[in-house]
Design an enzyme around this catalytic site. Structure first.
Site, PDB file in Angstrom:
ATOM      1  N   HIS A   1       0.769  -1.346   0.119  1.00 48.46           N
ATOM      2  CA  HIS A   1      -0.044  -0.054   0.034  1.00 48.46           C
ATOM      3  C   HIS A   1       0.772   1.302  -0.003  1.00 48.46           C
ATOM      4  O   HIS A   1       0.244   2.401  -0.374  1.00 48.46           O
ATOM      5  CB  HIS A   1      -0.911  -0.025   1.228  1.00 48.46           C
ATOM      6  CG  HIS A   1      -2.111  -0.864   1.069  1.00 48.46           C
ATOM      7  ND1 HIS A   1      -3.240  -0.647   0.601  1.00 48.46           N
ATOM      8  CD2 HIS A   1      -2.136  -2.404   1.258  1.00 48.46           C
ATOM      9  CE1 HIS A   1      -4.110  -1.882   0.796  1.00 48.46           C
ATOM     10  NE2 HIS A   1      -3.331  -2.575   0.983  1.00 48.46           N
TER      11      HIS A   1
ATOM     12  N   ASP B   1       3.379   9.476  -0.690  1.00 45.30           N
ATOM     13  CA  ASP B   1       2.388   8.663  -0.325  1.00 45.30           C
ATOM     14  C   ASP B   1       2.016   7.642  -1.267  1.00 45.30           C
ATOM     15  O   ASP B   1       2.163   7.748  -2.564  1.00 45.30           O
ATOM     16  CB  ASP B   1       1.018   9.513  -0.383  1.00 45.30           C
ATOM     17  CG  ASP B   1       0.092   9.192   0.543  1.00 45.30           C
ATOM     18  OD1 ASP B   1       0.082   8.204   1.127  1.00 45.30           O
ATOM     19  OD2 ASP B   1      -0.861  10.303   1.076  1.00 45.30           O
TER      20      ASP B   1
HETATM   21  P1  ADQ Z   1      -3.327   6.197   4.621  1.00 39.01           P
HETATM   22  O1  ADQ Z   1      -1.767   6.577   4.809  1.00 39.01           O
HETATM   23  O2  ADQ Z   1      -3.994   6.097   6.079  1.00 39.01           O
HETATM   24  O3  ADQ Z   1      -3.255   4.837   4.027  1.00 39.01           O
HETATM   25  P2  ADQ Z   1      -5.145   7.451   2.819  1.00 39.01           P
HETATM   26  O4  ADQ Z   1      -5.070   6.767   1.588  1.00 39.01           O
HETATM   27  O5  ADQ Z   1      -5.266   8.976   2.716  1.00 39.01           O
HETATM   28  O6  ADQ Z   1      -3.963   7.159   3.761  1.00 39.01           O
HETATM   29  O7  ADQ Z   1      -6.483   6.824   3.671  1.00 39.01           O
HETATM   30  C1  ADQ Z   1      -6.836   7.325   4.532  1.00 39.01           C
HETATM   31  C2  ADQ Z   1      -8.319   7.253   5.020  1.00 39.01           C
HETATM   32  O8  ADQ Z   1      -8.800   7.551   6.117  1.00 39.01           O
HETATM   33  C3  ADQ Z   1      -9.299   7.623   4.099  1.00 39.01           C
HETATM   34  O9  ADQ Z   1     -10.125   6.732   3.593  1.00 39.01           O
HETATM   35  C4  ADQ Z   1      -9.811   8.990   4.818  1.00 39.01           C
HETATM   36  O10 ADQ Z   1     -11.191   9.207   4.496  1.00 39.01           O
HETATM   37  C5  ADQ Z   1      -9.790   8.122   6.153  1.00 39.01           C
HETATM   38  N1  ADQ Z   1      -9.511   9.409   7.382  1.00 39.01           N
HETATM   39  C6  ADQ Z   1      -8.647  10.171   7.268  1.00 39.01           C
HETATM   40  N2  ADQ Z   1      -8.587  11.189   8.208  1.00 39.01           N
HETATM   41  C7  ADQ Z   1      -9.884  11.054   8.553  1.00 39.01           C
HETATM   42  C8  ADQ Z   1     -10.767  11.535   9.582  1.00 39.01           C
HETATM   43  N3  ADQ Z   1     -10.553  12.646  10.476  1.00 39.01           N
HETATM   44  N4  ADQ Z   1     -11.872  11.015  10.040  1.00 39.01           N
HETATM   45  C9  ADQ Z   1     -12.323  10.085   9.327  1.00 39.01           C
HETATM   46  N5  ADQ Z   1     -11.574   9.503   8.164  1.00 39.01           N
HETATM   47  C10 ADQ Z   1     -10.212  10.020   8.023  1.00 39.01           C
HETATM   48  C11 ADQ Z   1      -2.217   3.918   3.467  1.00 39.01           C
HETATM   49  C12 ADQ Z   1      -1.278   4.688   2.465  1.00 39.01           C
HETATM   50  C13 ADQ Z   1      -1.943   5.352   1.429  1.00 39.01           C
HETATM   51  C14 ADQ Z   1      -2.965   4.355   0.539  1.00 39.01           C
HETATM   52  C15 ADQ Z   1      -3.807   3.884   1.528  1.00 39.01           C
HETATM   53  C16 ADQ Z   1      -4.655   2.445   0.797  1.00 39.01           C
HETATM   54  O11 ADQ Z   1      -0.412   5.394   3.224  1.00 39.01           O
HETATM   55  O12 ADQ Z   1      -0.985   5.967   0.197  1.00 39.01           O
HETATM   56  O13 ADQ Z   1      -3.778   5.201  -0.314  1.00 39.01           O
HETATM   57  O14 ADQ Z   1      -3.210   2.907   2.411  1.00 39.01           O
HETATM   58  O15 ADQ Z   1      -3.994   1.669   0.076  1.00 39.01           O
END
Ligand code: ADQ
Length: 462
Positions: A157, A365
């Site tokens: 990921h 990311d």
């Molecule tokens: P993350 O680093 O956690 O994931 P991201 O892809 O942005 O980053 O996913 C975060 C998830 O958490 C999103 O669905 C978002 O809506 C949710 N989220 C964040 N802040 C929130 C809040 N305050 N309240 C509710 N929900 C919140 C890792 C990798 C990424 C990759 C994903 C999936 O680091 O690059 O995209 O896995 O593969």
């Protein structure tokens, strides 16, 4: 259809509370597990005095989860240690933060072996095994050690680092060799896949053919770029739900005619939050006419609070937001609203929809799902503008966003101004192109792309 066994560090079975809590990834995997009567295996998140390998089997809304408790030392060395203090920073190009402790590496090996021992009896002859993420690189090899001949895939990921950077990891070659126990290895982008291929060709004398078959000596794997998507239709729907509409209405009231710029991220140094605040500060410094006319809502729930670098980033963001607000705020206007908590997904969708700009500026990311969620939540008649770091994996697909260099406050400042002043026609045009991709390459597309690739591999003789 073969039965699917998903393995990840943490297991997130459905809670039955609708779109409120489960993330898109969990929704997609749950659907696949339900259809194939599969099992989701991983750590329970709980600790125990002595590891027993006892499996807690549960069935929630059609999904079977199998979880094990770990010892506190396991959590310190494997999860907080090797996964989050060694691999995470290094794979996000932060050699300055990576800690190399042999105890961490030992704990990582131990937990992967424990997972393999515990999982082995659950695996049946035709199952497809799908292992997720950097916590579990060696798991496939440990399963092979136990005679598991099933098709096993691995999806990363997070980014795969450039060849030269990976050399700083002690035992880097052993780590890469473990990947050859898998039949298919998936990366989020072509760029991360290329970094992997560079390592294999330069360090291991390996080769890659036009079908993505990577070979080193007598071992091979299929490497694919397989960008993860969101559950687009679910997100579009949740942006129109009554909870979303109410949240949007309340946001509108409290914005009082001001334009909202939104950032939503786990509180993590890879997300570029300090640089984002500095870019916004630069924007305010350069554009006095916008004082009192815009505000930045940064939602950043704390994560990995046991790791020191996360405590440090938290303290420095507290100070920075305070400094910027102190310098620019007026009796009726606060330029940054900085919130350290999470929100249910439907409320988040309402916040995204209320925002004129989605500001997504990670320094690095794997993908970044927030960028896709922001786009999916927009009003097609009056969409907001996505400002996206060119160093997010999502930038490979979302080329119609306003792409910026997250290290440059000036770049961020100029992009904010451009987005605030962008004519409706251009906003609609960009949004339609972005949305086209987000619909076509959604989370179901991602899951199928990966499992199809895995199913195409002939199963070894057991
Ligand atoms: P993350 O680093 O956690 O994931 P991201 O892809 O942005 O980053 O996913 C975060 C998830 O958490 C999103 O669905 C978002 O809506 C949710 N989220 C964040 N802040 C929130 C809040 N305050 N309240 C509710 N929900 C919140 C890792 C990798 C990424 C990759 C994903 C999936 O680091 O690059 O995209 O896995 O593969």
């Amino acid at each position: 259809m073969s039965r699917l066994i998903v393995v990840s560090n943490r297991v997130q079975p459905p809670t039955g509370e609708g779109a409120g809590n489960q993330g898109g990834l969990a929704v997609a995997l749950s659907a696949a597990l339900r259809e194939s009567s599969g099992i989701w295996f991983g750590w329970s998140g709980e600790t125990t005095d002595q590891f027993t390998g006892h499996i807690n089997l549960q069935r929630n809304f059609g999904v079977t989860s199998a979880t094990v408790d770990l010892e506190e030392q396991d959590v310190d060395e494997y999860y907080n240690g090797y996964a989050n203090r060694t691999l995470w920073p290094l794979f996000h190009y932060r050699m300055d933060l990576a800690e190399f402790e042999s105890g961490f590496a030992g704990g990582y090996e131990r937990v992967n072996t424990r997972f393999a021992e515990t999982l082995e009896p659950l695996i049946e002859a035709d199952d497809l095994v799908w292992v997720h993420d950097y916590h579990l690189f060696p798991l496939g090899e440990r399963l092979r050690d136990r005679g598991i001949a099933n098709r096993i895939g691995f999806f990363l990921h997070i980014p795969w680092p450039p060849h030269g950077l990976l050399l700083s990891l002690p035992n880097h070659r052993e780590l890469v060799e473990t990947l050859f126990a898998y039949d298919v290895v998936g990366f989020q982008t072509q760029a991360w896949l290329q970094n992997f291929v560079d390592y294999v060709t330069h360090e291991m004398d390996g080769s890659v053919d036009e079908n993505g078959v990577v070979t080193v000596g007598d071992r091979s794997l299929v490497a694919i770029a397989c960008p993860i998507g969101i559950d687009t239709s679910e997100f579009v729907e949740s942006a129109q739900s009554s909870a979303a509409r109410y949240t949007r209405y309340r946001m509108g009231q409290s914005a009082n005619g001001r334009d909202l710029i939104v950032g939503v991220d786990r509180l993590d140094y890879s997300k570029g939050l300090e640089e984002r605040f500095l870019g916004y500060e630069r924007f305010l410094g350069m554009n006095e006419s916008y004082h009192g006319e815009v505000f930045l809502l940064q939602i950043a729930p704390p994560s990995r609070g046991d790791v020191q670098s996360y405590q440090e980033i938290r303290a420095s963001l507290d100070a920075l937001s305070g400094r910027i607000n102190g310098a620019f705020a007026d009796i009726e206007w606060v330029p940054i609203r900085y919130v350290n908590r999470g929100y249910a997904r439907d409320r988040l969708a309402g916040i995204y929809r209320a925002a004129r700009i989605g500001l997504v500026t990670p320094l690095r990311d794997g993908m970044n799902l927030v960028a896709k969620e922001y786009v999916a939540a927009q009003d097609p008649e009056d969409p907001g503008v996505l400002i996206l770091s060119r160093f997010a994996g999502a930038a490979e697909q979302l080329t119609d966003a306003v792409l910026i260099n997250p290290y440059s406050p000036e770049d961020i400042a100029e992009a904010i101004k451009l987005a605030l002043e962008m004519p409706l026609e251009e906003r609609i045009d960009r949004w339609q192109k972005l949305m086209g991709n987000i619909i076509a390459e959604d989370v179901v597309w991602w899951r199928k792309r990966f499992t199809d690739a895995l199913e195409r591999v002939p199963q070894m003789a057991g």
